[in-house]
Each structure stands twice: as C-alpha cells, then as structure tokens.
Design a protein around this motif. Sequence first.
Motif, PDB file in Angstrom:
ATOM      1  N   TYR A 169       0.832  -1.206   0.000  1.00  0.00           N
ATOM      2  CA  TYR A 169       0.000   0.000   0.000  1.00  0.00           C
ATOM      3  C   TYR A 169       0.868   1.258   0.000  1.00  0.00           C
ATOM      4  CZ  TYR A 169      -3.245   3.550   1.720  1.00  0.00           C
ATOM      5  OH  TYR A 169      -3.987   4.695   1.867  1.00  0.00           O
ATOM      6  N   ASN A 170       1.877   1.298   0.875  1.00  0.00           N
ATOM      7  CA  ASN A 170       2.746   2.471   0.930  1.00  0.00           C
ATOM      8  C   ASN A 170       3.631   2.561  -0.311  1.00  0.00           C
ATOM      9  OD1 ASN A 170       1.899   3.447   3.509  1.00  0.00           O
ATOM     10  ND2 ASN A 170       3.037   1.790   4.461  1.00  0.00           N
ATOM     11  N   MET A 171       3.963   1.413  -0.895  1.00  0.00           N
ATOM     12  CA  MET A 171       4.711   1.432  -2.141  1.00  0.00           C
ATOM     13  C   MET A 171       3.939   2.139  -3.238  1.00  0.00           C
ATOM     14  SD  MET A 171       4.706  -0.288  -5.303  1.00  0.00           S
ATOM     15  CE  MET A 171       3.796  -1.761  -4.926  1.00  0.00           C
ATOM     16  N   VAL A 172       2.626   1.913  -3.292  1.00  0.00           N
ATOM     17  CA  VAL A 172       1.791   2.570  -4.303  1.00  0.00           C
ATOM     18  C   VAL A 172       1.806   4.084  -4.093  1.00  0.00           C
ATOM     19  CG1 VAL A 172      -0.591   2.852  -5.101  1.00  0.00           C
ATOM     20  CG2 VAL A 172       0.324   0.570  -4.689  1.00  0.00           C
ATOM     21  N   ILE A 173       1.776   4.528  -2.841  1.00  0.00           N
ATOM     22  CA  ILE A 173       1.832   5.970  -2.557  1.00  0.00           C
ATOM     23  C   ILE A 173       3.139   6.564  -3.064  1.00  0.00           C
ATOM     24  CG2 ILE A 173       1.908   7.696  -0.712  1.00  0.00           C
ATOM     25  CD1 ILE A 173       0.070   5.923   0.902  1.00  0.00           C
ATOM     26  N   PHE A 174       4.243   5.906  -2.781  1.00  0.00           N
ATOM     27  CA  PHE A 174       5.545   6.409  -3.231  1.00  0.00           C
ATOM     28  C   PHE A 174       5.656   6.361  -4.759  1.00  0.00           C
ATOM     29  CE2 PHE A 174       7.335   5.193   1.100  1.00  0.00           C
ATOM     30  CZ  PHE A 174       7.397   6.517   1.520  1.00  0.00           C
ATOM     31  N   TYR A 175       5.140   5.306  -5.352  1.00  0.00           N
ATOM     32  CA  TYR A 175       5.223   5.190  -6.810  1.00  0.00           C
ATOM     33  C   TYR A 175       4.430   6.295  -7.499  1.00  0.00           C
ATOM     34  CZ  TYR A 175       5.057   3.132 -11.463  1.00  0.00           C
ATOM     35  OH  TYR A 175       5.170   2.928 -12.816  1.00  0.00           O
ATOM     36  N   ALA A 176       3.256   6.611  -6.953  1.00  0.00           N
ATOM     37  CA  ALA A 176       2.469   7.715  -7.516  1.00  0.00           C
ATOM     38  C   ALA A 176       3.205   9.042  -7.383  1.00  0.00           C
ATOM     39  CB  ALA A 176       1.117   7.792  -6.814  1.00  0.00           C
TER      40      ALA A 176
END
Length: 327
Positions: free
Chosen positions: A200-207
Amino acid sequence: MTATAHAPTAPSAPQEAGDGATFKAQRAAKRRRGGAAGVLMTPFFVLLTLVFLIPVATAVWLSFFSDDQPGLGFGPERSVFVGLRSYAAVLTDPTFLSGLGTVALYCVIYIPLMVIGSLALALLLDSGVVRLRSWAQLGLFLPHAVPGIIAALIWLYLYTPGISPVVEAFAKADIQVDFLGLHTTLPSIVNIALWSNLGYNMVIFYAALQAVPREVLEASVVDGAGPVRTALQVKTPLVRSSVVMVAMFTLIWALQLFTEPMLLHQSSQMVDTRFSPSMYIYDAAFSRNNYSLAAAASVILLIITIAVSYGVTRWTNRVNAAEEDAR
C-alpha cells in the motif's frame, strides 16, 4: 513667489456609484465562495463530529466516573465521580507502562523498515528494472487487500510448530526456529504488519515518483549520475513530503497495535492480554468491565498519539525551513 494650494477634488457621483457597485459585487462573490466552501466542508465536519469528537467526549466523560456498589457490594450500581483517579491508576499500572514500552520498540523496528522498504520497492518499479511492472504492482498490493484478521491467521498458521510447513522445512535442515518465542514474537508481529502494508505504501511512493519532472531526471543522467545516485539524490528528495506522510500514518497506526498480537495471544505465552495499550484498553473494558479505566487509557493513548504526531510535524517543518534557508 506664492504657492497656490489646491483642494482635493471630490469624486464624482458616477464614480462613487461605480465603486459601491464593485464593492457589493465583491462581497456577493465572497459570500458565494464562503457558501460553496461551507457546503463542501459540511460532510467532513459531520463525519468528524460523529466518528471522532463525540466518541472522544464520551471517553473523557466516562473516565471521570466509576461504577460503585454500596452496601458491601449488595446495593444497586451507581456512577460516582472519581476525578483523575482512573488516570492515576493507568499511569501507575506496570502492565500499561510495559505495553507502552513494547509499542515504542515496535515503532523503532517497524517504521524504518516500512518506510525504507516501500520506498525502495517504488524506486525499483520507477527505474524500469522490474519487468511486468503492472503485475509486480498488483502482486505487492494484494496482501493489503487481505483483511488484517485473515492475514494474522495466515501467519499464525505459518508460525505454529507442528502444523507450519515453514517450521517443518527449517527442522529438516536441522534449524530450530521458534517464531513465537521470547525474542522472536515482536519481530514476527512486525513481519505480519510489513506483509500487509508494504504494498500500500509502495503505491503511494510510486504515484509520487510519477509526478517527478522527467526533465530533472534527464538532467541528472546528462550530469553523469547513475541509477543508484539518481534514485537516492534526485528522486528521494523530491518525494520527501510523501515520505513524511507515510511515516506519520505508519506511526499513528503502530501506536494502535492490536489485531496481530490479539490473535497471536491464542498461541503464544509471550503475548499476554495487555501486550499493547490497545489490548490493555480491550481487557479493561470487556474482561474486567472497568469502563472508566478503559476510557482513561484511551484518552492517554490519544494524547500520546497527538503529541508524538505534533512533534514529528514540528521537527519536519524545522528541517525543511533550515534547508530552505541554506539554499
């Protein structure tokens, strides 16, 4: 030589009428904007009041009262004002203080691993090194879609000796591993939380990385920066606000540690019913039926969470201000 004083000319009537009309139009536009903002913000304030302010006020109210049975316990129950007695009882209870220490250690281990791990995964995906990027994102995000209770049950199965294929595989290699032992219980809980929330936090950073200007990255390549240097010295500073946000949310959730140790308590003697402050609150309310004590512990945990979050925010603002001044 004489100076002639000229009196200021009074504005003409048409000019006054025009200024008045402009002022009225500005006031009307301001009222319309204020009304639109009020309409848009109303659902937020309604939800804030229903799910936060009213429960907090109820907890504060309950913490000042306690149920008492006069007549050596044979009389009818009545609520008695006890002031800060429940707060004193919580703050002097060694089990509550031990739970705070456990959660503090949990935060020290969990938060850096979560932030660094999710950021590293996002940087790998953004660099193009990983093939089938969309499938990799889906695979990393899927564990977050699993409810926390189900995730804890899955890992409880993998941790339990006698039924765990992981423990059996280690045993065949003559490696004795006790995932629910004295020194391994907390790392096992950290592992469950990482497995559930890393994607979930990876998606935030990727965005956030997708919003980095491509011109900046191209300029770093022209200057001779390699992939690792570009990731650490170019991309990471540009997504610092996302790093702070993820760290803040992770801290808030970590202070409320409950689901994982609550389920592991069924199979590990190292996890008691007051392992964390949230478990202490649950035990006080539903095992000991002491709602005043549970409410006081809830308010204390809320104050600690707000104070720590405020401290992190202030520290981050000071660091950003210092860097701006240095530039």
